[in-house]
Scaffold this active site. Structure first.
Site, PDB file in Angstrom:
ATOM      1  N   SER A   8      50.290  35.893  40.901  1.00 42.46           N
ATOM      2  CA  SER A   8      49.281  36.943  41.083  1.00 42.46           C
ATOM      3  C   SER A   8      49.081  37.695  39.769  1.00 42.46           C
ATOM      4  O   SER A   8      49.874  38.559  39.387  1.00 42.46           O
ATOM      5  CB  SER A   8      49.742  37.907  42.177  1.00 42.46           C
ATOM      6  OG  SER A   8      48.777  38.920  42.340  1.00 42.46           O
ATOM      7  N   ASP A  35      42.892  37.908  41.875  1.00 42.31           N
ATOM      8  CA  ASP A  35      42.298  38.788  42.887  1.00 42.31           C
ATOM      9  C   ASP A  35      41.067  39.439  42.276  1.00 42.31           C
ATOM     10  O   ASP A  35      41.168  40.144  41.271  1.00 42.31           O
ATOM     11  CB  ASP A  35      43.300  39.871  43.296  1.00 42.31           C
ATOM     12  CG  ASP A  35      44.439  39.314  44.124  1.00 42.31           C
ATOM     13  OD1 ASP A  35      44.179  38.820  45.234  1.00 42.31           O
ATOM     14  OD2 ASP A  35      45.587  39.359  43.653  1.00 42.31           O
ATOM     15  N   HIS A  66      40.831  34.538  44.586  1.00 42.73           N
ATOM     16  CA  HIS A  66      40.853  35.230  45.879  1.00 42.73           C
ATOM     17  C   HIS A  66      39.803  36.332  45.803  1.00 42.73           C
ATOM     18  O   HIS A  66      39.989  37.323  45.102  1.00 42.73           O
ATOM     19  CB  HIS A  66      42.265  35.797  46.117  1.00 42.73           C
ATOM     20  CG  HIS A  66      42.390  36.634  47.342  1.00 42.73           C
ATOM     21  ND1 HIS A  66      43.518  37.367  47.638  1.00 42.73           N
ATOM     22  CD2 HIS A  66      41.524  36.865  48.377  1.00 42.73           C
ATOM     23  CE1 HIS A  66      43.349  38.020  48.774  1.00 42.73           C
ATOM     24  NE2 HIS A  66      42.142  37.739  49.241  1.00 42.73           N
ATOM     25  N   GLY A 145      52.493  45.432  46.099  1.00 38.22           N
ATOM     26  CA  GLY A 145      53.666  46.215  46.480  1.00 38.22           C
ATOM     27  C   GLY A 145      53.568  46.944  47.807  1.00 38.22           C
ATOM     28  O   GLY A 145      54.219  47.970  48.004  1.00 38.22           O
ATOM     29  N   ASP A 176      49.805  35.333  51.293  1.00 42.23           N
ATOM     30  CA  ASP A 176      49.526  36.338  50.258  1.00 42.23           C
ATOM     31  C   ASP A 176      50.039  37.719  50.671  1.00 42.23           C
ATOM     32  O   ASP A 176      49.615  38.272  51.684  1.00 42.23           O
ATOM     33  CB  ASP A 176      48.009  36.384  50.015  1.00 42.23           C
ATOM     34  CG  ASP A 176      47.641  37.164  48.761  1.00 42.23           C
ATOM     35  OD1 ASP A 176      48.536  37.721  48.110  1.00 42.23           O
ATOM     36  OD2 ASP A 176      46.430  37.207  48.442  1.00 42.23           O
ATOM     37  N   GLY A 177      50.939  38.261  49.856  1.00 37.11           N
ATOM     38  CA  GLY A 177      51.452  39.610  50.089  1.00 37.11           C
ATOM     39  C   GLY A 177      52.910  39.618  50.461  1.00 37.11           C
ATOM     40  O   GLY A 177      53.332  38.922  51.384  1.00 37.11           O
ATOM     41  N   SER A 199      54.308  41.269  42.812  1.00 35.81           N
ATOM     42  CA  SER A 199      55.282  42.276  42.383  1.00 35.81           C
ATOM     43  C   SER A 199      56.601  42.172  43.156  1.00 35.81           C
ATOM     44  O   SER A 199      57.601  42.753  42.747  1.00 35.81           O
ATOM     45  CB  SER A 199      54.689  43.677  42.548  1.00 35.81           C
ATOM     46  OG  SER A 199      54.497  43.970  43.923  1.00 35.81           O
TER      47      SER A 199
HETATM   48  C1  DX5 Z   1      47.072  42.048  47.201  1.00 36.35           C
HETATM   49  C2  DX5 Z   1      46.974  40.766  46.457  1.00 36.35           C
HETATM   50  C3  DX5 Z   1      48.243  40.043  46.144  1.00 36.35           C
HETATM   51  C4  DX5 Z   1      49.380  40.888  45.651  1.00 36.35           C
HETATM   52  C5  DX5 Z   1      50.565  40.607  46.479  1.00 36.35           C
HETATM   53  O1  DX5 Z   1      45.817  42.430  47.687  1.00 36.35           O
HETATM   54  O2  DX5 Z   1      46.149  39.861  47.155  1.00 36.35           O
HETATM   55  O3  DX5 Z   1      47.915  39.016  45.259  1.00 36.35           O
HETATM   56  O4  DX5 Z   1      49.637  40.722  44.321  1.00 36.35           O
HETATM   57  O5  DX5 Z   1      51.780  40.690  45.820  1.00 36.35           O
HETATM   58  P1  DX5 Z   1      52.964  41.672  46.271  1.00 36.35           P
HETATM   59  O6  DX5 Z   1      52.765  42.066  47.687  1.00 36.35           O
HETATM   60  O7  DX5 Z   1      54.226  40.895  46.062  1.00 36.35           O
HETATM   61  O8  DX5 Z   1      52.870  42.832  45.363  1.00 36.35           O
HETATM   62 ZN    ZN Z   2      45.443  37.792  46.631  1.00 30.85          ZN
END
Ligand code: DX5
Ligand code: ZN
Length: 226
Positions: A8, A35, A66, A145, A176-177, A199
């Site tokens: 990401s 994103d 995305h 996050g 995703d997430g 993250s």
């Molecule tokens: C959030 C994004 C993700 C995000 C998820 O809207 O689509 O790509 O980076 O990563 P985390 O949840 O690990 O921070």
């Molecule tokens: Zn994403």
């Protein structure tokens, strides 16, 4: 087969972006997850098309777009994507899903539909002949996050079961997430093929990109469906 990892890029060190994307390429990540937000469909704005183009010029890593934008049909033709790349858009973002899929196919890329936490997987039914993957949101999208929404791990399993019941074994599931190493193990076991590393893992700063990818590989070696 191990899970594929898509990095990401919004979670990278944006002021040292070139350093990070080159290091990720060297470490052997499978995709770069871009994103793209519009400040309307989600209340944030992250990577712009110009920045993404610069990354694409400098590294040779497959792109995974995305789109978190209203009317993604306006953005799709602007993307530099080809046959090895992925483009997904949200089920709720457009009135014309068919058109979005067609535009993605015109670029030669694989089309995916993103399901928000409240979207049931059966809404995919009219499109399963045309899509290559489904992107399942584990969080309310827009920001890195955020905490995992309850029931989303089960949704991976139920979506996989349903796709298999429709004889669509080849449609992949992206997750995703909130993907960390421990959860990755379960997410992959239950049907997640492509995991978005943000993250919670790759960019957490507790290990090198190489170590992080190795850890993912170790944790996602086995799959025991359902
Ligand atoms: C959030 C994004 C993700 C995000 C998820 O809207 O689509 O790509 O980076 O990563 P985390 O949840 O690990 O921070
Ligand atoms: Zn994403």
């Amino acid at each position: 087969m191990r899970a594929e990892i898509t990095a990401s890029i919004m979670c990278a060190d944006l002021l040292n972006l070139e350093r990070d994307v080159k290091a990720l390429e060297k470490a052997g990540v499978d995709y770069f997850h871009y994103d793209i937000m519009d400040g309307h469909f989600v209340p944030n704005m992250t990577l712009g098309l110009e920045t993404i183009c610069e990354i694409q010029k400098r590294v040779n890593v497959r792109s995974d777009f995305h789109l978190l934008t209203k009317e993604p049909e306006d953005i799709i033709p602007l993307l530099d994507a080809g046959e090895n790349d992925l483009i997904s858009f949200h089920y709720q973002a457009t009135k014309d899903i068919e058109k979005c899929i067609t535009l993605i196919h015109e670029l030669g890329a694989k089309a995916g539909i993103v399901l928000d936490v409240e979207d049931h997987y059966e809404v995919l039914a009219p499109y399963i002949e045309k899509i290559g993957f489904v992107n399942l949101m584990m969080i309310t999208p827009g920001f890195a996050g955020q905490p995992m929404v309850d029931g989303m791990i089960e949704k991976i399993m139920n979506t996989r079961k349903w796709l298999d019941s429709q004889k669509k074994h080849e449609i992949k599931i992206m997750v995703d997430g909130n993907v960390n190493y421990e959860r990755a193990r379960l997410m992959h076991k239950l049907g997640g093929d492509i995991l978005v590393a943000g993250s919670s893992s790759l960019f957490k700063g507790d290990m090198s990109f190489e170590e992080s990818l190795k850890t993912f590989e170790e944790y996602t070696k086995h799959r025991a469906l359902y």
